[in-house]
Scaffold this motif. Structure first.
Motif, PDB file in Angstrom:
ATOM      1  N   ALA B 396       0.832  -1.201   0.000  1.00  0.00           N
ATOM      2  CA  ALA B 396       0.000   0.000   0.000  1.00  0.00           C
ATOM      3  C   ALA B 396       0.865   1.249   0.000  1.00  0.00           C
ATOM      4  CB  ALA B 396      -0.919  -0.004   1.226  1.00  0.00           C
ATOM      5  N   MET B 397       1.937   1.199   0.744  1.00  0.00           N
ATOM      6  CA  MET B 397       2.821   2.364   0.847  1.00  0.00           C
ATOM      7  C   MET B 397       3.614   2.589  -0.435  1.00  0.00           C
ATOM      8  SD  MET B 397       2.733   3.987   3.770  1.00  0.00           S
ATOM      9  CE  MET B 397       4.329   4.791   3.874  1.00  0.00           C
ATOM     10  N   TYR B 398       4.175   1.507  -0.944  1.00  0.00           N
ATOM     11  CA  TYR B 398       5.196   1.680  -1.981  1.00  0.00           C
ATOM     12  C   TYR B 398       4.951   0.917  -3.280  1.00  0.00           C
ATOM     13  CZ  TYR B 398       7.804   3.419   2.032  1.00  0.00           C
ATOM     14  OH  TYR B 398       8.200   4.115   3.140  1.00  0.00           O
ATOM     15  N   GLY B 399       3.874   0.182  -3.356  1.00  0.00           N
ATOM     16  CA  GLY B 399       3.726  -0.737  -4.488  1.00  0.00           C
ATOM     17  C   GLY B 399       3.369  -0.091  -5.810  1.00  0.00           C
ATOM     18  N   ARG B 400       4.074   0.942  -6.192  1.00  0.00           N
ATOM     19  CA  ARG B 400       3.816   1.588  -7.486  1.00  0.00           C
ATOM     20  C   ARG B 400       5.121   2.070  -8.087  1.00  0.00           C
ATOM     21  NH1 ARG B 400       0.272   2.425  -3.870  1.00  0.00           N
ATOM     22  NH2 ARG B 400       1.490   4.032  -2.837  1.00  0.00           N
ATOM     23  N   ASN B 401       5.110   2.305  -9.395  1.00  0.00           N
ATOM     24  CA  ASN B 401       6.301   2.885 -10.003  1.00  0.00           C
ATOM     25  C   ASN B 401       6.357   4.377  -9.702  1.00  0.00           C
ATOM     26  OD1 ASN B 401       4.008   3.123 -11.867  1.00  0.00           O
ATOM     27  ND2 ASN B 401       5.461   4.138 -13.195  1.00  0.00           N
ATOM     28  N   GLY B 402       7.555   4.894  -9.664  1.00  0.00           N
ATOM     29  CA  GLY B 402       7.729   6.323  -9.423  1.00  0.00           C
ATOM     30  C   GLY B 402       7.452   6.694  -7.982  1.00  0.00           C
TER      31      GLY B 402
END
Ligand code: SF4
Lengths: 354, 655
Positions: B396-402
């Motif tokens: 949830a905190m970091y699971g995306r690009n950029g």
């Protein structure tokens, strides 16, 4: 009044092409077919006379997907392949909008294939313009899901191996209620197809053959060159016999599409005076998609010979967002307008006295 | 388990039970005309576990007992536990489905560590659950199912009912199936159909044992089987027969009373509610309080589907639910609706969040309000679909690009899911951002009493859409800049299609500050990246509250999400035994409360119990440079408070 657009507010004043041009500099490669499509759409929109603020263009990723930036309407340039899904949420929650999706062969048929087919089967009130240039332009020239087999590109130096999709066949197979094909350079035809699409209630898929002069130049030349087009292009008009090719004595094309009594399939014949009566009359509104599908299969994937253009299928069936709205209304009739306090209370409660 | 038999016992004054010459008429038993002739003991709390085969209807049985208990006014907490398979092979250990219920005359926090009573409908259910029982617990077994074959299936060489292995327990062997069939012999039902009512017989028996009200269940059954009145009657008959059996048979000499927990509850009207239901109601409430239409895009996934089902029932609130072709389309449609001015959300579990991450990134870039509800389950990959875990925090905190910051909120109890939904909506609408709400399987399916709030007391979530240009161009003309921010919240204007003069285009490509036009300018990207982060960092969240009664604690235990119950129970246990420990619980995981650093640094030791391998501890250590100790468990089940208390005491003692 066009029923499909009956809920969309009309413009107060007469509009012109200029009204639909945004202030952004158009940045496609010089000579790209996208310019012609943009101009055709911008000059067509005033004809609908819709309030500009109620028009939305949604796109995915790819050269064509820059389109919304150039339209002075509401717009969203989203992510690869997802425009039909995003537009579905928008169109089904806002029936007062005219929602258009602009996509390409990679965007719609590779990464977004699932969303495309489901939008078509759902029949949400969306107009999907699929710019098919049979190549990946933005990523600099890899073969696409509509490229012919054996295509030599950077990712397929020895030729591509996979058979292409025919987007029109795919759409018909996906239960599309409206399927048409047109060509970037033929503005009159393109606009006639846009008109038919706009008037259609539900999802319309318009495949637009678009020239990518950088990575796949001339891909549709056979359909554009006056001479070759005669035999390559089959122009479909609802209610007219399907004739093409150099004019015969009766002024119609010397070739025609007939049903082969042996197989039930369609085939192209040279039309004789006696044979003219046996030529298939195009019925875009036929309930069964069988003939439309057979028409879509006449085209040769490699040479594009016998490519039908025009509206292949235009039938009316329940529209998703209309039915969704009706269910909401029905729920109010049946259950009464929602009352939060009684929802929260439910039926089994107990009281604690302080 | 120490406190099962407590308080006074209040035996009736009547002589020992006389075997009635005929089965008692139900009215006699259920009505008040005849006093029960058995001893009644008063307990302050009880933990019951119903266990059987997946097809035995244990969840329904548990639900009904819960409803009766709720309407009686006890505090309660439940823990359903069922296999991922819809119909796991009958009679096997993996096919065991159970429902645990803890109810009390005082305020309780967890479904309890160890059952005082186990209802085992077959050998598999006994075998799968016996290890959780403390010595002295009561076991009601359906002896009919203890056939050689059924026992062999789960590895019992000899019958545990005869071989002395259950000596430490108070075993009640009851031929539940036979008794049910016997009770239904005049019902005209085929034997197979009659047998299926045995769960209601068991429920009736337990209802008798614990003085549960019965009207609710009878009317429930009649409604549930309205289309099959003979089945409805059979179930009611079996239920009553179970009650009568308890009343008449000598094996059950004692029944129990657990007084309503009135004094534990503030005044108000209460109902029982599960986490997913509370969440769905919170979302409907958020739609009402924001005066925006609610739009849910969802793809069915365990354990989140109940929210889709529930919201689909409330179309009369203008709620649109869209079952998409996949997780990506589900959030895509929600984002499209958000662009159009809906309060939009998507509900899913961890694997679905993974699929949605690109669209969440787009929502971060578009700066549109969007709720992403993640009912966490065991992972990675498909993991344990029906079991609980809190292991999506870092996703949830970091699971995306950029650099794509997203506020994260987490409810701490089933009923709290309601408030958490409203809070997530407040943040999304105020700051024009996607917000992640992290519930989990334990909260989703567990239930507890909930004080029904007054609608007027719910937060006012109304928003203002942009209606007019907000910028004057150099030539004096009025323009609309979609990325001109509110100086306080840094939120951008929400201008929905249909608003004349505000036509604008937005997208996932980096935008120029203010105008929102495409910009590849390095300094602008740096500025926009920092601004998006600053907006999320600046989300106003309440300070974290520390519970440290004596003020003398040196250890702080801090958790988030559904561990609230077990941690609080463990803390109470430690304090009861004279220990001192401070407790804090985080609702806001991003941004953290402003006082969190100060709180953490005020204690010599910080312990973080989590149902993952230390994700919050990791965040706390990274952000505050504190030596947070992890205490973790990933069994798919919540912490047991006794065990947790022990661990906390040990952690505090270690230096
Ligand atoms: S790469 Fe091809 S499709 Fe893309 S803008 Fe250039 S010419 Fe057009």
């Amino acid at each position: 009044m066009i029923e499909a657009l009956s809920l969309v507010p009309k413009a107060e004043a007469k509009q012109s092409m200029k009204d639909f041009k945004s202030d952004q500099e158009v940045r496609w490669c010089p000579g790209c077919g996208d310019y012609a499509i943009l101009a055709a759409v911008q000059s067509f929109m005033p004809e609908l006379g819709l309030a500009r603020e109620n028009v939305v263009f949604v796109s995915g990723i790819g050269c064509s997907s820059r389109f919304p930036y150039y339209m002075n309407t509401y717009g969203m340039h989203s992510i690869h392949g997802r425009a039909p899904a995003i537009a579905t949420g928008l169109a089904s929650s806002r029936r007062d909008l005219s929602v258009w999706v602009v996509t390409g062969d990679g965007d719609a048929l590779s990464i977004g294939g699932n969303h495309l087919i489901h939008a078509l089967r759902r029949n949400v009130n969306l107009k999907i313009l699929l710019f098919n240039n049979r190549i990946y332009g933005l990523t600099k020239g890899q073969y696409s899901p509509t490229s012919e087999v054996g295509k030599i590109t950077k990712s397929t130096p020895m030729g591509s191996l996979d058979a292409p999709f025919n987007p029109v066949s795919l759409a018909i197979g996906a239960e599309a209620s409206f399927v048409a094909r047109t060509v970037d350079s033929d503005r009159k035809h393109l606009q006639s197809v846009l008109r038919a699409a706009a008037e259609h209630s539900g999802t319309a898929l318009v495949e637009i053959y678009q020239n990518c002069n950088i990575f796949n130049d001339g891909a549709f030349e056979v359909l554009k060159d006056r001479e070759s087009a005669l035999d390559a292009v089959i122009r479909l008009e609802h209610g007219e016999p399907i004739r093409f090719g150099a004019p015969a004595e009766d002024g119609l094309g010397s070739k025609g599409v007939v049903r082969d009594p042996a197989t039930g399939d369609l085939k192209v014949i040279d039309v004789t005076v006696e044979g003219a009566a046996g030529v298939l009359v195009h019925d875009a509104h036929a309930a069964s998609p069988t003939t439309a599908f057979a028409l879509s299969r006449l085209a040769d994937a490699d040479t594009l010979h016998h490519t039908p253009i025009g509206v292949l299928r235009d039938v009316s069936r329940p529209v998703y967002d209309t039915e969704m709205a009706e269910q909401l209304e029905k729920a109010v009739v049946q259950q009464g307008k929602g009352d939060l306090a009684s929802l929260l209370a439910g039926r089994d409660t107990w009281t604690v006295v302080g | 388990m120490t406190s099962q038999v407590s308080s006074s016992s209040s035996a009736t004054a009547e002589p020992p039970a006389q075997e009635p010459s005929h089965p008692p008429v139900i009215g006699d038993v259920l009505g008040e005309q005849r006093k029960p002739v058995k001893e009644t003991r008063r307990l302050d709390r009880v933990i019951i576990r119903f266990a059987g085969d997946s097809g035995d209807g244990m969840q329904l049985t548990g639900d009904r007992f819960t409803s009766e208990t709720a309407s009686f006014g006890n505090d309660l907490s439940t823990l359903p536990n069922f296999p991922a398979e819809i119909r796991a092979p009958a009679g096997t250990l993996p096919g065991v489905s159970s429902f645990q219920l803890h109810f009390a005359d005082h305020d309780i926090l967890t479904p309890g560590d160890a059952p005082d009573v186990l209802v085992a409908m077959n050998p598999a259910a006994l075998k799968a659950n016996i290890a959780d029982l403390p010595r002295g617990a009561e076991i009601i077994v359906n002896t009919d199912e203890f056939t050689k074959r059924a026992m062999a299936k789960v590895g019992y060489a000899a019958s545990p009912l005869d071989d002395g292995s259950l000596e430490a327990y108070a075993v009640h062997p009851v031929p539940l199936t036979t008794l049910t069939v016997e009770a239904l012999k005049d019902s005209g039902l085929a034997r197979k159909d009659a047998e299926r009512a045995k769960n209601m017989f068991a429920l009736g028996l337990l209802s008798w044992m614990y003085h549960r009200p019965t009207e609710g269940t009878e009317s429930f059954l009649r409604k549930k089987f309205a289309k099959k009145p003979d089945i409805a009657e059979a179930n009611v008959t079996a239920f009553r027969a179970g009650w009568n059996f308890g009343e008449t048979t000598e094996d059950f000499a004692v029944n129990y009373e657990v007084q309503p927990a009135s004094s534990a509850f503030p005044a108000g009207t209460y109902r029982n509610i599960s986490g997913n239901l509370a969440l769905a109601y919170g979302l409907v409430a958020a739609g009402q309080r924001s005066e925006l239409p609610l739009f849910l895009g969802s793809y069915p996934i365990t354990p989140a589907s109940d929210i889709l089902h529930e919201l689909s029932r409330h179309k009369n609130f203008g709620v649109r639910t869209f079952q998409a072709e996949d997780e990506i389309a589900a959030i895509g449609a929600a984002l499209g609706a958000a662009f159009g001015g809906s309060l939009a959300l998507t509900t899913t579990s961890g694997p679905g969040v993974a699929l949605k991450s690109e669209t969440i990134g787009l929502a971060v870039s578009l700066e549109l309000p969007l709720l992403i509800i993640d009912i966490q389950r065991g992972g990675p990959s498909t993991g344990l679909p029906t079991k609980t875990e809190q292991s999506d925090l870092l996703q949830a905190m970091y699971g995306r690009n950029g650099e794509a910051p997203v506020p994260v909120v987490a409810p701490c109890t089933p009923a709290d899911c309601f408030d958490a939904a409203l809070e997530a909506a407040r943040i999304a609408l105020t700051y024009r951002t996607p917000v992640m709400l992290l519930s989990d399987g334990y909260l989703a399916n567990g239930s507890e009493p909930w004080r029904i709030p007054d609608v007027e007391d719910l937060p006012d979530l109304r928003v203002r859409f942009a209606t007019a240009p907000n910028h004057t161009a150099a030539d004096g003309s009025e323009e609309f800049w979609p990325y001109l921010r509110d100086p306080e919240t840094l939120a951008r204007p929400w201008a929905v299609p249909g608003t004349p003069g505000l036509e604008h285009r937005i997208g996932g490509i980096e935008k120029q500050d203010g105008t929102g036009n495409i910009s590849y300018d390095p300094a602008n990207h740096d500025f926009m990246t920092r601004t998006r982060q600053a907006k999320i960092d600046g989300v106003q969240v309440p300070d974290v509250v520390v519970d440290d009664p004596g003020g003398a604690a040196r250890t702080l235990v801090i958790g988030w999400g559904s561990t609230y119950g077990p941690i609080t129970a463990a803390v109470r246990r430690i304090r009861r035994e004279g220990g001192s420990i401070a407790q804090a619980h985080l609702r806001h995981l991003n941004p953290f409360p402003a006082n969190l650093g100060e709180v953490l640094r005020a204690y010599d030791k910080v312990v973080v119990p989590e149902m993952n391998l230390g994700q919050l501890a990791h965040l706390l250590r990274a952000k505050y440079l504190v030596d947070a100790h992890s205490y973790t468990q990933v069994t798919g089940l919540p912490f047991k408070s006794e065990q947790l208390a022990k661990a906390l005491v040990e952690e505090s003692a270690n230096d």
